[in-house]
Scaffold this active site. Structure first.
Site, PDB file in Angstrom:
ATOM      1  N   GLU A   1       0.819  -1.206   0.000  1.00 22.55           N
ATOM      2  CA  GLU A   1       0.000   0.000   0.000  1.00 22.55           C
ATOM      3  C   GLU A   1       0.851   1.254   0.000  1.00 22.55           C
ATOM      4  O   GLU A   1       1.937   1.276   0.563  1.00 22.55           O
ATOM      5  CB  GLU A   1      -0.839   0.047   1.275  1.00 22.55           C
ATOM      6  CG  GLU A   1      -1.703  -1.153   1.473  1.00 22.55           C
ATOM      7  CD  GLU A   1      -2.295  -1.179   2.873  1.00 22.55           C
ATOM      8  OE1 GLU A   1      -2.895  -2.193   3.215  1.00 22.55           O
ATOM      9  OE2 GLU A   1      -2.128  -0.203   3.613  1.00 22.55           O
TER      10      GLU A   1
ATOM     11  N   CYS B   1       2.991   8.354   1.767  1.00 23.19           N
ATOM     12  CA  CYS B   1       3.381   7.358   2.761  1.00 23.19           C
ATOM     13  C   CYS B   1       3.587   6.047   2.006  1.00 23.19           C
ATOM     14  O   CYS B   1       2.671   5.567   1.328  1.00 23.19           O
ATOM     15  CB  CYS B   1       2.261   7.233   3.796  1.00 23.19           C
ATOM     16  SG  CYS B   1       2.559   5.938   4.990  1.00 23.19           S
TER      17      CYS B   1
ATOM     18  N   CYS C   1      -1.455  -3.156  14.746  1.00 25.80           N
ATOM     19  CA  CYS C   1      -1.203  -2.857  13.329  1.00 25.80           C
ATOM     20  C   CYS C   1      -1.706  -3.971  12.416  1.00 25.80           C
ATOM     21  O   CYS C   1      -1.369  -5.145  12.619  1.00 25.80           O
ATOM     22  CB  CYS C   1       0.298  -2.654  13.143  1.00 25.80           C
ATOM     23  SG  CYS C   1       0.811  -2.586  11.434  1.00 25.80           S
TER      24      CYS C   1
ATOM     25  N   CYS D   1      -2.497   1.639   8.436  1.00 27.40           N
ATOM     26  CA  CYS D   1      -1.390   0.882   7.856  1.00 27.40           C
ATOM     27  C   CYS D   1      -1.742  -0.597   7.726  1.00 27.40           C
ATOM     28  O   CYS D   1      -2.098  -1.246   8.699  1.00 27.40           O
ATOM     29  CB  CYS D   1      -0.176   1.060   8.751  1.00 27.40           C
ATOM     30  SG  CYS D   1       1.136  -0.097   8.475  1.00 27.40           S
TER      31      CYS D   1
HETATM   32  S1  SF4 Z   1       4.377  -2.214   9.848  1.00 26.72           S
HETATM   33 FE1  SF4 Z   1       5.231  -0.980  11.529  1.00 26.72          FE
HETATM   34  S2  SF4 Z   1       3.627  -0.905  13.076  1.00 26.72           S
HETATM   35 FE2  SF4 Z   1       3.100  -2.562  11.652  1.00 26.72          FE
HETATM   36  S3  SF4 Z   1       3.934  -4.461  12.565  1.00 26.72           S
HETATM   37 FE3  SF4 Z   1       5.505  -3.628  11.203  1.00 26.72          FE
HETATM   38  S4  SF4 Z   1       6.789  -2.317  12.466  1.00 26.72           S
HETATM   39 FE4  SF4 Z   1       4.901  -2.689  13.609  1.00 26.72          FE
END
Ligand code: SF4
Length: 363
Positions: free
Chosen positions: A96, A109, A123, A342
């Protein structure tokens, strides 16, 4: 018959490699720069697009090299202007990228890995696990596409780039730095490295390496809890990279580079949003010349047990930090109507809609 799998990727050739190839193909020397410009400045998607190269030469290139480019498979636009892209990689995996307009800023991003191995409990990407590291050209493509969307929608280029999408950038160190080199090079997209922020969950030894490599971009520490005891509960990486060690690494980074360091802190309801949490955060903030604390409103994801801090609690948290002279900003949740947390879109695609979405290869 063409052996597509053994053809080298044209974007893995340096300018001097291209110069050598062009000489071997009996083309004038300036063709190498033309070709390089198409690859890294004009972001061509195919050899056919390289309109100032002779047709026979383009055919030879297509015969000699592969030229995989990310596919934009899904675009979602939020009511607040946030645009989320699902990019399909040439092996069918998905990552993404998000374009976030905010005031004068147009921020891209981007993702550094497909999935992530670090398993942070809040996350969506963490629940995917790691699928693979991205190659530098795949990271570059995300920036180039989001820049094109910015030009189409706002009539201007990106102003900022953050590595806060899927993955831990410091666990794909070499490819991330190669991508940033192409993004910042005058022969590439010519972005200022001062406008780039790499966000890390905190890998001490790689922060030392960034410092030793004298990088020019900024760093954000995804802190999310200011004590080891709490942080280890939501970020397993904290068990091997404790906060005091991270602070030492960041201090070293700051001494050597003088680049900005900020703190990212997602407010999670009844977990890290109390007055005691705010006090612990202030204590930590005072240990280094952090530029800012970015408090982030949580976009709840279906697999996570956490929910968003209520706004009056967030206000009290901010007010306390401000009274303590912390430079603090609240980042409102963006694109809540479009799975903009995310990893959320990729999770939806992987877990619910994978059967419906066609996998389109890059070529
Ligand atoms: S993408 Fe970033 S926030 Fe998500 S699991 Fe990985 S390190 Fe952690």
């Amino acid at each position: 018959m063409k052996q597509t799998s053994v053809r080298p990727n044209i974007r893995h050739l340096s300018l001097s490699d291209l110069q050598e190839y062009v000489a071997g193909a009996a083309q004038p020397a300036y063709r190498a720069r033309q070709l390089y410009g198409w690859l890294w400045q004009k972001h061509a998607r195919s050899f056919e697009q390289m309109s100032d190269l002779p047709k026979t030469f383009r055919e030879k290139l297509a015969n000699d090299f592969s030229f995989p480019v990310l596919n934009v498979e899904l675009l979602q636009q939020s009511r607040d202007g946030t645009v989320k892209c699902l990019f399909r990689l040439s092996d069918g995996k998905a990552v993404e990228g998000v374009l976030i307009p905010s005031g004068d800023r147009l921020t891209a991003c981007v993702s550094s890995q497909a999935g992530c191995s670090l398993g942070c409990k809040f996350c969506a990407t963490g629940y995917l696990g790691l699928q693979r590291n991205l190659m530098f050209e795949e990271i570059f493509d995300q920036v180039a596409f989001l820049n094109e969307i910015a030009m189409q929608q706002a009539g201007r280029r990106l102003t900022n780039i953050v590595f806060m999408g899927m993955g831990e950038p410091l666990l794909n160190y070499k490819q991330v730095l190669l991508a940033i080199d192409k993004i910042t090079s005058p022969d590439g997209l010519a972005f200022s490295p001062r406008r780039i922020t790499l966000s890390t969950a905190g890998i001490s030894k790689m922060i030392y390496r960034l410092a030793d490599d004298q990088v020019k971009f900024n760093l954000a520490l995804s802190l999310h809890a200011a004590t080891d005891e709490k942080r280890s509960q939501i970020m397993p990486i904290n068990q091997s990279n404790r906060i005091p060690d991270l602070l030492e690494a960041l201090e070293y980074f700051y001494k050597l580079t003088r680049n900005e360091i900020s703190i990212e802190y997602i407010l999670l309801k009844d977990f890290n949003d109390s007055l005691d949490d705010a006090k612990a955060l202030v204590k930590l903030y005072r240990k280094l010349p952090f530029k800012v604390v970015n408090l982030i409103e949580y976009n709840p994801v279906s697999l996570s047990p956490f929910s968003r801090t209520e706004s009056h609690v967030a206000d009290q948290f901010i007010a306390y930090l401000q009274r303590q002279h912390v430079n603090v900003r609240l980042r409102r949740s963006r694109g809540a109507d479009i799975d903009a947390a995310c990893g959320q879109l990729a999770n939806v695609v992987h877990t619910e809609a994978a059967q419906r979405l066609p996998h389109v290869n890059a070529r």
